[in-house]
Design a protein around this motif. Structure first.
Motif, PDB file in Angstrom:
ATOM      1  N   GLY A 192       6.615  -1.210 -20.691  1.00 21.25           N
ATOM      2  CA  GLY A 192       5.695  -2.013 -19.902  1.00 21.25           C
ATOM      3  C   GLY A 192       6.321  -2.502 -18.607  1.00 21.25           C
ATOM      4  N   VAL A 193       7.029  -1.593 -17.924  1.00 18.38           N
ATOM      5  CA  VAL A 193       7.714  -1.953 -16.683  1.00 18.38           C
ATOM      6  C   VAL A 193       7.424  -0.902 -15.614  1.00 18.38           C
ATOM      7  CG1 VAL A 193       9.949  -2.317 -15.560  1.00 18.38           C
ATOM      8  CG2 VAL A 193       9.563  -3.174 -17.879  1.00 18.38           C
ATOM      9  N   LEU A 194       7.101  -1.381 -14.420  1.00 16.23           N
ATOM     10  CA  LEU A 194       6.877  -0.506 -13.267  1.00 16.23           C
ATOM     11  C   LEU A 194       8.064  -0.654 -12.323  1.00 16.23           C
ATOM     12  CD1 LEU A 194       3.577  -0.196 -11.232  1.00 16.23           C
ATOM     13  CD2 LEU A 194       5.745  -0.579 -10.064  1.00 16.23           C
ATOM     14  N   SER A 195       8.653   0.457 -11.912  1.00 19.36           N
ATOM     15  CA  SER A 195       9.816   0.431 -11.025  1.00 19.36           C
ATOM     16  C   SER A 195       9.431   0.942  -9.644  1.00 19.36           C
ATOM     17  CB  SER A 195      10.945   1.298 -11.592  1.00 19.36           C
ATOM     18  OG  SER A 195      11.361   0.823 -12.859  1.00 19.36           O
ATOM     19  N   VAL A 196       9.798   0.181  -8.620  1.00 23.93           N
ATOM     20  CA  VAL A 196       9.560   0.601  -7.239  1.00 23.93           C
ATOM     21  C   VAL A 196      10.837   1.256  -6.728  1.00 23.93           C
ATOM     22  CG1 VAL A 196       8.915  -0.111  -4.912  1.00 23.93           C
ATOM     23  CG2 VAL A 196       7.942  -1.288  -6.902  1.00 23.93           C
ATOM     24  N   GLY A 237      13.623  -4.103  -1.750  1.00 26.49           N
ATOM     25  CA  GLY A 237      12.365  -3.476  -2.137  1.00 26.49           C
ATOM     26  C   GLY A 237      12.468  -2.650  -3.395  1.00 26.49           C
ATOM     27  N   THR A 238      13.674  -2.253  -3.773  1.00 24.48           N
ATOM     28  CA  THR A 238      13.884  -1.543  -5.038  1.00 24.48           C
ATOM     29  C   THR A 238      13.901  -2.587  -6.150  1.00 24.48           C
ATOM     30  OG1 THR A 238      15.182   0.163  -3.934  1.00 24.48           O
ATOM     31  CG2 THR A 238      15.442  -0.048  -6.321  1.00 24.48           C
ATOM     32  N   ARG A 239      12.894  -2.540  -7.028  1.00 22.90           N
ATOM     33  CA  ARG A 239      12.734  -3.622  -7.998  1.00 22.90           C
ATOM     34  C   ARG A 239      11.954  -3.154  -9.214  1.00 22.90           C
ATOM     35  NH1 ARG A 239       9.137  -3.648  -3.914  1.00 22.90           N
ATOM     36  NH2 ARG A 239       6.997  -4.374  -4.242  1.00 22.90           N
ATOM     37  N   ASP A 240      12.001  -3.931 -10.289  1.00 25.32           N
ATOM     38  CA  ASP A 240      11.238  -3.670 -11.512  1.00 25.32           C
ATOM     39  C   ASP A 240      10.234  -4.795 -11.715  1.00 25.32           C
ATOM     40  OD1 ASP A 240      12.741  -1.385 -12.042  1.00 25.32           O
ATOM     41  OD2 ASP A 240      14.250  -2.516 -13.157  1.00 25.32           O
ATOM     42  N   ILE A 290       9.845 -14.904  -7.463  1.00 21.58           N
ATOM     43  CA  ILE A 290       8.810 -14.376  -6.571  1.00 21.58           C
ATOM     44  C   ILE A 290       9.445 -13.478  -5.520  1.00 21.58           C
ATOM     45  CG2 ILE A 290       7.061 -14.971  -4.846  1.00 21.58           C
ATOM     46  CD1 ILE A 290       6.215 -15.607  -7.674  1.00 21.58           C
ATOM     47  N   GLN A 291      10.566 -13.898  -4.967  1.00 22.13           N
ATOM     48  CA  GLN A 291      11.282 -13.069  -3.995  1.00 22.13           C
ATOM     49  C   GLN A 291      11.601 -11.699  -4.578  1.00 22.13           C
ATOM     50  OE1 GLN A 291      15.176 -14.495  -2.899  1.00 22.13           O
ATOM     51  NE2 GLN A 291      15.694 -12.616  -1.815  1.00 22.13           N
ATOM     52  N   THR A 292      12.093 -11.686  -5.814  1.00 14.95           N
ATOM     53  CA  THR A 292      12.469 -10.427  -6.458  1.00 14.95           C
ATOM     54  C   THR A 292      11.253  -9.542  -6.706  1.00 14.95           C
ATOM     55  OG1 THR A 292      14.367 -11.476  -7.538  1.00 14.95           O
ATOM     56  CG2 THR A 292      13.576  -9.412  -8.484  1.00 14.95           C
ATOM     57  N   LEU A 293      10.204 -10.124  -7.264  1.00 14.84           N
ATOM     58  CA  LEU A 293       9.009  -9.337  -7.586  1.00 14.84           C
ATOM     59  C   LEU A 293       8.320  -8.795  -6.336  1.00 14.84           C
ATOM     60  CD1 LEU A 293       7.452 -11.533 -10.426  1.00 14.84           C
ATOM     61  CD2 LEU A 293       8.551  -9.308 -10.690  1.00 14.84           C
ATOM     62  N   MET A 294       8.354  -9.569  -5.248  1.00 16.56           N
ATOM     63  CA  MET A 294       7.717  -9.134  -4.010  1.00 16.56           C
ATOM     64  C   MET A 294       8.592  -8.187  -3.207  1.00 16.56           C
ATOM     65  SD  MET A 294       4.751 -10.483  -4.107  1.00 16.56           S
ATOM     66  CE  MET A 294       4.109 -10.350  -2.449  1.00 16.56           C
ATOM     67  N   GLY A 295       9.890  -8.124  -3.537  1.00 13.13           N
ATOM     68  CA  GLY A 295      10.790  -7.254  -2.783  1.00 13.13           C
ATOM     69  C   GLY A 295      11.132  -7.802  -1.418  1.00 13.13           C
ATOM     70  N   GLY A 347       0.809  -1.209   0.000  1.00 17.35           N
ATOM     71  CA  GLY A 347       0.000   0.000   0.000  1.00 17.35           C
ATOM     72  C   GLY A 347       0.842   1.258   0.000  1.00 17.35           C
ATOM     73  N   SER A 348       1.929   1.249   0.772  1.00 22.52           N
ATOM     74  CA  SER A 348       2.810   2.418   0.839  1.00 22.52           C
ATOM     75  C   SER A 348       3.507   2.665  -0.494  1.00 22.52           C
ATOM     76  CB  SER A 348       3.856   2.222   1.938  1.00 22.52           C
ATOM     77  OG  SER A 348       4.633   1.054   1.698  1.00 22.52           O
ATOM     78  N   GLU A 349       3.783   1.587  -1.252  1.00 25.55           N
ATOM     79  CA  GLU A 349       4.427   1.729  -2.556  1.00 25.55           C
ATOM     80  C   GLU A 349       3.446   2.229  -3.605  1.00 25.55           C
ATOM     81  OE1 GLU A 349       7.657  -1.896  -1.777  1.00 25.55           O
ATOM     82  OE2 GLU A 349       5.795  -2.281  -2.871  1.00 25.55           O
ATOM     83  N   LEU A 350       2.193   1.787  -3.517  1.00 28.10           N
ATOM     84  CA  LEU A 350       1.160   2.289  -4.422  1.00 28.10           C
ATOM     85  C   LEU A 350       0.956   3.787  -4.224  1.00 28.10           C
ATOM     86  CD1 LEU A 350      -1.500  -0.552  -4.044  1.00 28.10           C
ATOM     87  CD2 LEU A 350      -0.367   0.070  -6.183  1.00 28.10           C
ATOM     88  N   ARG A 351       0.924   4.199  -2.970  1.00 29.69           N
ATOM     89  CA  ARG A 351       0.666   5.604  -2.657  1.00 29.69           C
ATOM     90  C   ARG A 351       1.831   6.500  -3.049  1.00 29.69           C
ATOM     91  NH1 ARG A 351       0.640   5.355   2.934  1.00 29.69           N
ATOM     92  NH2 ARG A 351       0.005   7.530   3.019  1.00 29.69           N
ATOM     93  N   GLY A 352       3.053   5.935  -3.075  1.00 36.39           N
ATOM     94  CA  GLY A 352       4.219   6.729  -3.422  1.00 36.39           C
ATOM     95  C   GLY A 352       4.660   6.575  -4.865  1.00 36.39           C
ATOM     96  N   LEU A 353       3.921   5.819  -5.667  1.00 37.13           N
ATOM     97  CA  LEU A 353       4.305   5.570  -7.060  1.00 37.13           C
ATOM     98  C   LEU A 353       4.106   6.825  -7.908  1.00 37.13           C
ATOM     99  CD1 LEU A 353       5.190   3.337  -9.095  1.00 37.13           C
ATOM    100  CD2 LEU A 353       2.747   2.944  -9.533  1.00 37.13           C
ATOM    101  N   THR A 354       5.119   7.169  -8.702  1.00 35.14           N
ATOM    102  CA  THR A 354       5.025   8.322  -9.598  1.00 35.14           C
ATOM    103  C   THR A 354       5.094   7.861 -11.049  1.00 35.14           C
ATOM    104  OG1 THR A 354       7.420   8.691  -9.667  1.00 35.14           O
ATOM    105  CG2 THR A 354       6.189   9.770  -7.884  1.00 35.14           C
ATOM    106  N   TRP A 355       4.619   8.727 -11.948  1.00 39.18           N
ATOM    107  CA  TRP A 355       4.638   8.383 -13.372  1.00 39.18           C
ATOM    108  C   TRP A 355       6.073   8.252 -13.886  1.00 39.18           C
ATOM    109  CZ3 TRP A 355       0.702   6.257 -15.417  1.00 39.18           C
ATOM    110  CH2 TRP A 355      -0.593   6.599 -15.027  1.00 39.18           C
ATOM    111  N   GLY A 356       6.994   8.891 -13.236  1.00 35.55           N
ATOM    112  CA  GLY A 356       8.391   8.761 -13.640  1.00 35.55           C
ATOM    113  C   GLY A 356       8.939   7.356 -13.440  1.00 35.55           C
ATOM    114  N   ASP A 357       8.255   6.563 -12.595  1.00 35.24           N
ATOM    115  CA  ASP A 357       8.676   5.187 -12.337  1.00 35.24           C
ATOM    116  C   ASP A 357       7.828   4.169 -13.096  1.00 35.24           C
ATOM    117  OD1 ASP A 357      10.784   5.812 -10.627  1.00 35.24           O
ATOM    118  OD2 ASP A 357       9.431   6.059  -8.926  1.00 35.24           O
ATOM    119  N   VAL A 358       6.982   4.640 -14.013  1.00 35.09           N
ATOM    120  CA  VAL A 358       6.165   3.736 -14.834  1.00 35.09           C
ATOM    121  C   VAL A 358       6.554   3.948 -16.297  1.00 35.09           C
ATOM    122  CG1 VAL A 358       3.838   3.027 -15.481  1.00 35.09           C
ATOM    123  CG2 VAL A 358       4.287   3.860 -13.151  1.00 35.09           C
TER     124      VAL A 358
END
Length: 380
Positions: free
Chosen positions: A219-223, A241-244, A342-347, A203-214
């Motif tokens: 077709g890649v979303l970066s946390v 937690g820093t992942r694509d 899965i480990q990588t994608l989940m951070g 939830g905290s990553e969704l709320r802090g997601l910016t268009w600069g990271d999409v």
């Protein structure tokens, strides 16, 4: 020179007084109920003096004093406000009342295990007790760094053991419940809900997601950041937690359309308020996810009362927003992603964390590209 002598107190009780010289040559004494305890202490003290790591009781700080030193260091290291509040809560509600007055030099393994047992007996969860023990260990480690104590006995203690009978699988919506949630989601919330389901963001990553990271072209979303409960930006929870995360086709299309309709703001957030500011977590729950579940029929029944005061069953939302993160992991595993992926994608910080959460779901299959499309196709 070390010595032990027997003492009879005015009360008539017998005690054994151990005497020795510390590293500076100063005479030190400590009293014990049995001669065996005094002997064991002298063996340990003489060895510590010889190796230059002995800390006498008289100069040892209490756990509460050491905790304040640790908290000051955490503040100096600029830990997140929520983390500092959590640490302060551990000290105020758990560590301080039971161990605050104990000197670090007397913080023994049995005493630490007894402390954990007291918390469990008082109704604290094993998860909470484990976190409190981590804080206690960090307090002692900081004291070690300052030369105020010789050993960290918290590391040697094994106070909280997990029972397989108590292990709980993470709560998450079933495939049918996910379909119902997606179908019932209104247009203004659809991008957020789909992103939560198909990317597994916190939830905290969704709320802090910016268009600069999409990256809508690739077709890649970066946390790269997250937002705490005070709406302050910070790095992900851990280095991992820093992942694509690759975006499946329909979610990518949804986000492209959403970018044109998304409220503008100086922060460039993907899921802002109508003013373009950071969404509060509670706001997402109260205005979106909880009513959405009721609308979709994904509920549990709770005791309540009607307008006349009669007892009735009231439907309430069944899942937290975090349950969609677990659902994303389950969908990926169902499509055959490896535990390491899965480990990588989940951070997750470690593969052990991944197996602890989702080990029961794994089966060997491959083809990540087909998986991403398969996950989406199964629901949309």
């Amino acid at each position: 020179m070390a010595s032990i002598r027997k003492r009879t107190l005015p009360s008539g009780k017998v005690r054994w007084l151990a005497g020795y010289s510390d590293g500076g040559g100063k005479r030190r004494f400590r009293q014990f109920e049995t001669k065996k305890e005094a002997d064991a202490f002298l063996v340990q003290a003489r060895n510590q003096v010889a190796t230059g790591v002995h800390t006498p009781d008289s100069v040892s700080p209490t756990v509460a004093e050491a905790a304040e030193l640790w908290l000051k260091r955490c503040e100096r290291d600029r830990l997140e406000r929520t983390t500092l509040l959590q640490y302060r809560g551990h000290l105020t509600h758990h560590i301080g009342p039971r161990l605050g007055a104990v000197k670090l030099s007397r913080l023994t393994v049995p005493l630490i295990n007894e402390f954990a047992d007291q918390l469990l007996t008082a109704g604290r969860s094993r998860v909470l007790v484990s976190r409190v023990m981590v804080s206690l260990s960090s307090i002692v480690t900081e004291a070690q760094r300052r030369g105020l104590v010789t050993a960290n006995n918290v590391r040697s203690a094994k106070p909280v053991r997990r029972s397989s009978r108590e292990d709980k699988r993470p709560e998450m919506p079933s495939r049918d419940e996910l379909k119902a949630i997606i179908k019932a989601t209104p247009d203004q919330w659809r991008p957020l809900i789909l992103t939560a389901i198909f990317t597994g963001l916190r939830g905290s990553e969704l709320r802090g997601l910016t268009w600069g990271d999409v990256d809508l072209k690739r077709g890649v979303l970066s946390v790269r950041q997250r937002v705490d409960r005070f709406n302050s930006f910070g790095p992900p929870k851990s280095k991992a937690g820093t992942r694509d995360i690759p975006l499946p086709p329909n979610l990518l299309t949804t986000l492209k359309a959403w970018k044109l309709a998304c409220p503008n703001g100086p922060l460039g957030l993907v899921f802002p308020t109508v003013e373009g500011t950071v969404q509060g977590h509670a706001n997402i729950l109260h205005r979106c996810f909880w009513p959405l579940q009721v609308k979709a029929g994904v509920t549990v029944l709770k005791d309540g009362q009607d307008e006349q005061g009669r007892a009735i069953k009231i439907p309430e939302a069944k899942f937290s927003l975090h349950a969609l993160r677990h659902a994303a992991a389950a969908l990926w595993i169902e499509q055959g992603l490896s535990p390491k992926r899965i480990q990588t994608l989940m951070g997750h910080a470690s593969i052990a964390q991944t197996f602890d959460q989702y080990g029961y779901l794994f089966e060997a299959r491959d083809d990540e590209a087909a998986m991403m499309a398969g996950v989406e196709k199964g629901l949309l």
